[in-house]
Design a protein around this motif. Structure first.
Motif, PDB file in Angstrom:
ATOM      1  N   LEU A  56      -0.140  11.951   0.448  1.00  0.00           N
ATOM      2  CA  LEU A  56      -0.251  10.455   0.736  1.00  0.00           C
ATOM      3  C   LEU A  56       0.191   9.770  -0.548  1.00  0.00           C
ATOM      4  N   HIS A  57       0.336  10.292  -1.655  1.00  0.00           N
ATOM      5  CA  HIS A  57       1.000   9.681  -2.967  1.00  0.00           C
ATOM      6  C   HIS A  57       2.410  10.058  -3.230  1.00  0.00           C
ATOM      7  N   LEU A  58       3.073   9.654  -1.951  1.00  0.00           N
ATOM      8  CA  LEU A  58       4.687  10.132  -1.929  1.00  0.00           C
ATOM      9  C   LEU A  58       5.396   9.403  -2.930  1.00  0.00           C
ATOM     10  N   ALA A  59       4.921   8.262  -3.491  1.00  0.00           N
ATOM     11  CA  ALA A  59       5.525   7.255  -4.445  1.00  0.00           C
ATOM     12  C   ALA A  59       5.257   7.669  -5.870  1.00  0.00           C
ATOM     13  N   LEU A  60       4.674   8.520  -6.128  1.00  0.00           N
ATOM     14  CA  LEU A  60       4.228   9.065  -7.461  1.00  0.00           C
ATOM     15  C   LEU A  60       5.415   9.649  -8.468  1.00  0.00           C
ATOM     16  N   THR A  61       5.682   8.736  -9.321  1.00  0.00           N
ATOM     17  CA  THR A  61       6.813   9.232 -10.022  1.00  0.00           C
ATOM     18  C   THR A  61       7.036  10.283 -10.869  1.00  0.00           C
ATOM     19  N   PRO A  62       8.069  10.859 -11.513  1.00  0.00           N
ATOM     20  CA  PRO A  62       8.057  11.967 -12.168  1.00  0.00           C
ATOM     21  C   PRO A  62       7.064  11.793 -13.670  1.00  0.00           C
ATOM     22  N   MET A  63       7.275  10.751 -14.146  1.00  0.00           N
ATOM     23  CA  MET A  63       6.379  10.648 -15.555  1.00  0.00           C
ATOM     24  C   MET A  63       5.056  10.525 -15.025  1.00  0.00           C
ATOM     25  N   ALA A  64       4.578   9.699 -14.007  1.00  0.00           N
ATOM     26  CA  ALA A  64       3.343   9.691 -13.487  1.00  0.00           C
ATOM     27  C   ALA A  64       2.748  10.947 -13.354  1.00  0.00           C
ATOM     28  N   GLU A  65       3.456  11.762 -12.662  1.00  0.00           N
ATOM     29  CA  GLU A  65       3.322  13.035 -12.109  1.00  0.00           C
ATOM     30  C   GLU A  65       2.657  13.949 -13.628  1.00  0.00           C
ATOM     31  N   LEU A  66       3.705  13.983 -14.428  1.00  0.00           N
ATOM     32  CA  LEU A  66       3.511  14.479 -15.850  1.00  0.00           C
ATOM     33  C   LEU A  66       2.258  14.345 -16.414  1.00  0.00           C
ATOM     34  N   LEU A  67       1.784  13.095 -16.429  1.00  0.00           N
ATOM     35  CA  LEU A  67       0.801  12.577 -17.164  1.00  0.00           C
ATOM     36  C   LEU A  67      -0.474  13.296 -16.399  1.00  0.00           C
ATOM     37  N   LEU A  68      -0.290  13.187 -15.152  1.00  0.00           N
ATOM     38  CA  LEU A  68      -1.323  13.595 -14.207  1.00  0.00           C
ATOM     39  C   LEU A  68      -1.753  15.219 -14.401  1.00  0.00           C
ATOM     40  N   TYR A  69      -0.489  15.844 -14.414  1.00  0.00           N
ATOM     41  CA  TYR A  69      -0.682  17.315 -14.737  1.00  0.00           C
ATOM     42  C   TYR A  69      -1.170  17.747 -15.979  1.00  0.00           C
ATOM     43  N   SER A  70      -0.709  17.082 -17.000  1.00  0.00           N
ATOM     44  CA  SER A  70      -0.990  17.350 -18.240  1.00  0.00           C
ATOM     45  C   SER A  70      -2.504  16.956 -18.628  1.00  0.00           C
ATOM     46  N   ALA A  71      -3.046  15.737 -17.933  1.00  0.00           N
ATOM     47  CA  ALA A  71      -4.597  15.304 -17.717  1.00  0.00           C
ATOM     48  C   ALA A  71      -5.310  16.502 -17.201  1.00  0.00           C
TER      49      ALA A  71
END
Length: 560
Positions: A56-71
């Motif tokens: 559903l979160h198709l528009a997730l950007t690479p930087m936002a993804e990095l921050l979420l994985y890091s979190a």
């Protein structure tokens, strides 16, 4: 002591980390696994994992993804791992901050100078005492994941990460290997292809015990032997079968999986041997096959694996007398699987069977309407949607996904209305409905979303031989193997140019892409060159084995 297991999805790291934890406990050590049986010990981290996986979160950007994985990893570190290190002798983690780094840098292309400071801040100086990189050919890892899904169908939606395509796993593998090369004293590379599971577990346990006792030298990595070049298709088939024979003893499910779609007496012999221990996988591998041996095996396996046998009624096998007899035998016992097997069939017999099945398997009946336009198909779709609550129900994810399966390959106004209503709830499923469509609206949707979901978009280009399709395929360079899957068997200068450009990056997909061209002199020359350059590529061996069978059959037909 902190022990981390890393590797691509399907590498076996979860299985190995759990087995090692159990063996260390048996050895008398106090052990904490912070992702026991695949579930993160922190509910917050598990919630973040589900969020990042959701398509559903198709528009997730690479930087936002990095921050979420890091979190996700930081929460696990602070909530579980650091406290455990103070209480237990050994703490085991299935993934660490390295996962976020590899996905960001090698997977999504973010520069190191942007990624490393974020991860350094998250780790606050904590580093593992040993990182076991469980390394495996992505084709084997992918097969293991698919086997798991076939035998235990997952609940919920597919992973968002999978939308990037097969190329992502290859890039991630390269990233892990690069990190291991940077820190050889901390990382230990373990190849998990042809080594028995028990042997790997024993090796890993001994390495942890050595570390626990203060011995710093890492055990030597388990590596495959050097692979000699392959000079012919016949030699490739022999080597492929030898590899399969090894798995038949050590990992029979993997051997059964790789028999799928292949033909010949040597293949039939191995199928018969594996039919007992692996009925579902052997039945699944009969998909589309119509030879006498395939029908005999279907009859043998239908009681043990009826869903997979019915699922094999595809392509040339879908509308044969044997297929209809099989459906009728199972119509009252496996309603849903029988309905699924009607996918795309437009005969009167298919419509009558849909009508009989509707009240027991409505969702599967409507899903079988893919590629079918016209009044009759739309009456059935609207009937189902009315039962679901009408057009507003297309905003619900479950309903939207079923609706998308029902309109795949349909390009009329009603289909586009459904796509627009379903997009917010299931964007990845909507993209897959564009299969084979050449309208302006289809191209606009592809081009708008291809950067976020290249696998889903490229998968819809199957058979399209138009400039816009070639431009989209070429725009990805060597990034996406799926570009090759979309023009199988096509001739012409553009097809050969792209095929040749991608060949050494995706050798197996290139051979598969040849289709009937594999029996031509140009096709055979390309296959033989790839075999000589990539003798270690198992997926290439498999495709070459298929080409060898096709070539032999063509010669028999010519001499008959």
């Amino acid at each position: 002591m902190l022990i981390v297991f890393e590797g691509i999805d399907g590498s076996g790291k979860t299985t190995l980390s759990n087995r090692v934890a159990r063996e260390l406990r048996r050895a008398g050590l106090r052990v904490r696994h912070v992702r026991e049986d695949g579930k993160l010990a922190s509910p917050v981290s598990e919630g973040l994992r589900r969020f990042t996986r959701n398509p559903l979160h198709l528009a997730l950007t690479p930087m936002a993804e990095l921050l979420l994985y890091s979190a996700r990893e930081t929460q696990l570190l602070e909530e579980v791992t650091r406290p455990a290190l103070a209480e237990y002798e050994v703490v085991i983690a299935d993934r660490f901050l390295y996962t976020a780094e590899v996905l960001a840098r090698w997977g999504r292309g973010l520069p190191e100078h942007e990624v490393r400071p974020i991860l350094d801040a998250c780790s606050r100086g904590l580093q593992p005492d040993r990182v076991f990189l469980i390394d495996v050919d992505p084709a084997i890892a992918r097969a293991r994941r698919r086997i798991s899904k076939l035998l235990t169908p997952p609940q919920g939606t597919p992973s968002r990460k999978g939308l990037a395509g097969v190329g992502l796993q290859s890039r991630l593998r390269a990233g892990y290997r690069a990190l291991a090369a940077e820190s050889p004293r901390r990382w230990c590379l373990i190849e998990n292809s042809d080594v028995p599971l028990d042997a790997l577990v024993a090796l890993l346990v001994q390495e942890v015990l050595r570390l626990k006792n203060g011995e710093s030298s890492a055990s030597p990595p388990v590596r495959s032997r050097p692979v000699a070049p392959i000079r012919s298709l016949t030699e490739a088939r022999v080597r492929f079968l030898a590899r399969l024979d090894g798995w038949m003893k050590q990992e029979p499910q993997l051997a059964a999986w790789f028999l799928a779609g292949l033909e010949g007496p040597d293949i039939a012999e191995r199928r018969r041997l594996l039919a007992g221990p692996c009925p579902e996988l052997i039945a699944h591998g009969l998909s589309g096959l119509t030879d006498a041996e395939a029908w005999s095996l279907r009859g043998q396996l239908e009681e043990a694996a009826p869903v997979q046998v019915l699922g094999s009624l595809k392509d040339l096998a879908a509308d044969t007398p044997e297929a209809w007899e099989l459906r009728e035998r199972w119509e009252t016992r496996k309603h849903e699987a029988v309905a699924d097997s009607l996918d795309g069939l437009d005969s009167e017999r298919a419509w009558k069977m849909r009508e009989r099945l509707y009240f027991s398997a409505a969702e599967h009946v409507v899903s079988s309407l893919a590629r079918l336009g016209g009044e009759r198909a739309w009456e059935e779709r609207w009937r189902w949607l009315s039962d679901m609550g009408g057009e507003p129900a297309l905003g619900l994810e479950r309903v939207a996904r079923i609706a998308c399966r029902a309109i795949r390959g349909v390009d009329d106004a009603q289909a586009w209305d459904w796509r627009e209503r379903a997009f917010e709830a299931a964007p990845d499923a909507v993209l897959r409905t564009l299969q084979g469509l050449d309208s302006e609206r289809a191209w606009e949707m592809r081009e708008r979303h291809v950067a976020r979901a290249p696998r889903a978009v490229l998968g819809t280009l199957d058979g399209l031989d138009v400039p816009r399709a070639w431009a989209l395929r070429e725009s990805f360079g060597v990034q996406c193997e799926e570009a090759l899957d979309s023009f199988v068997g096509m001739e012409g200068a553009t097809a050969w140019k792209l095929r040749t450009a991608l060949a050494d990056t995706w050798p197996a997909a290139t051979v598969k892409n040849l289709g009937p061209l594999a029996t031509t002199s140009r096709g055979q020359a390309l296959i033989e060159r790839l075999l000589e350059n990539h003798p270690q590529d198992f997926a290439l061996l498999r495709q070459a084995a298929r080409a060898a069978s096709d070539t032999t059959q063509e010669r028999r037909d010519a001499s008959a």
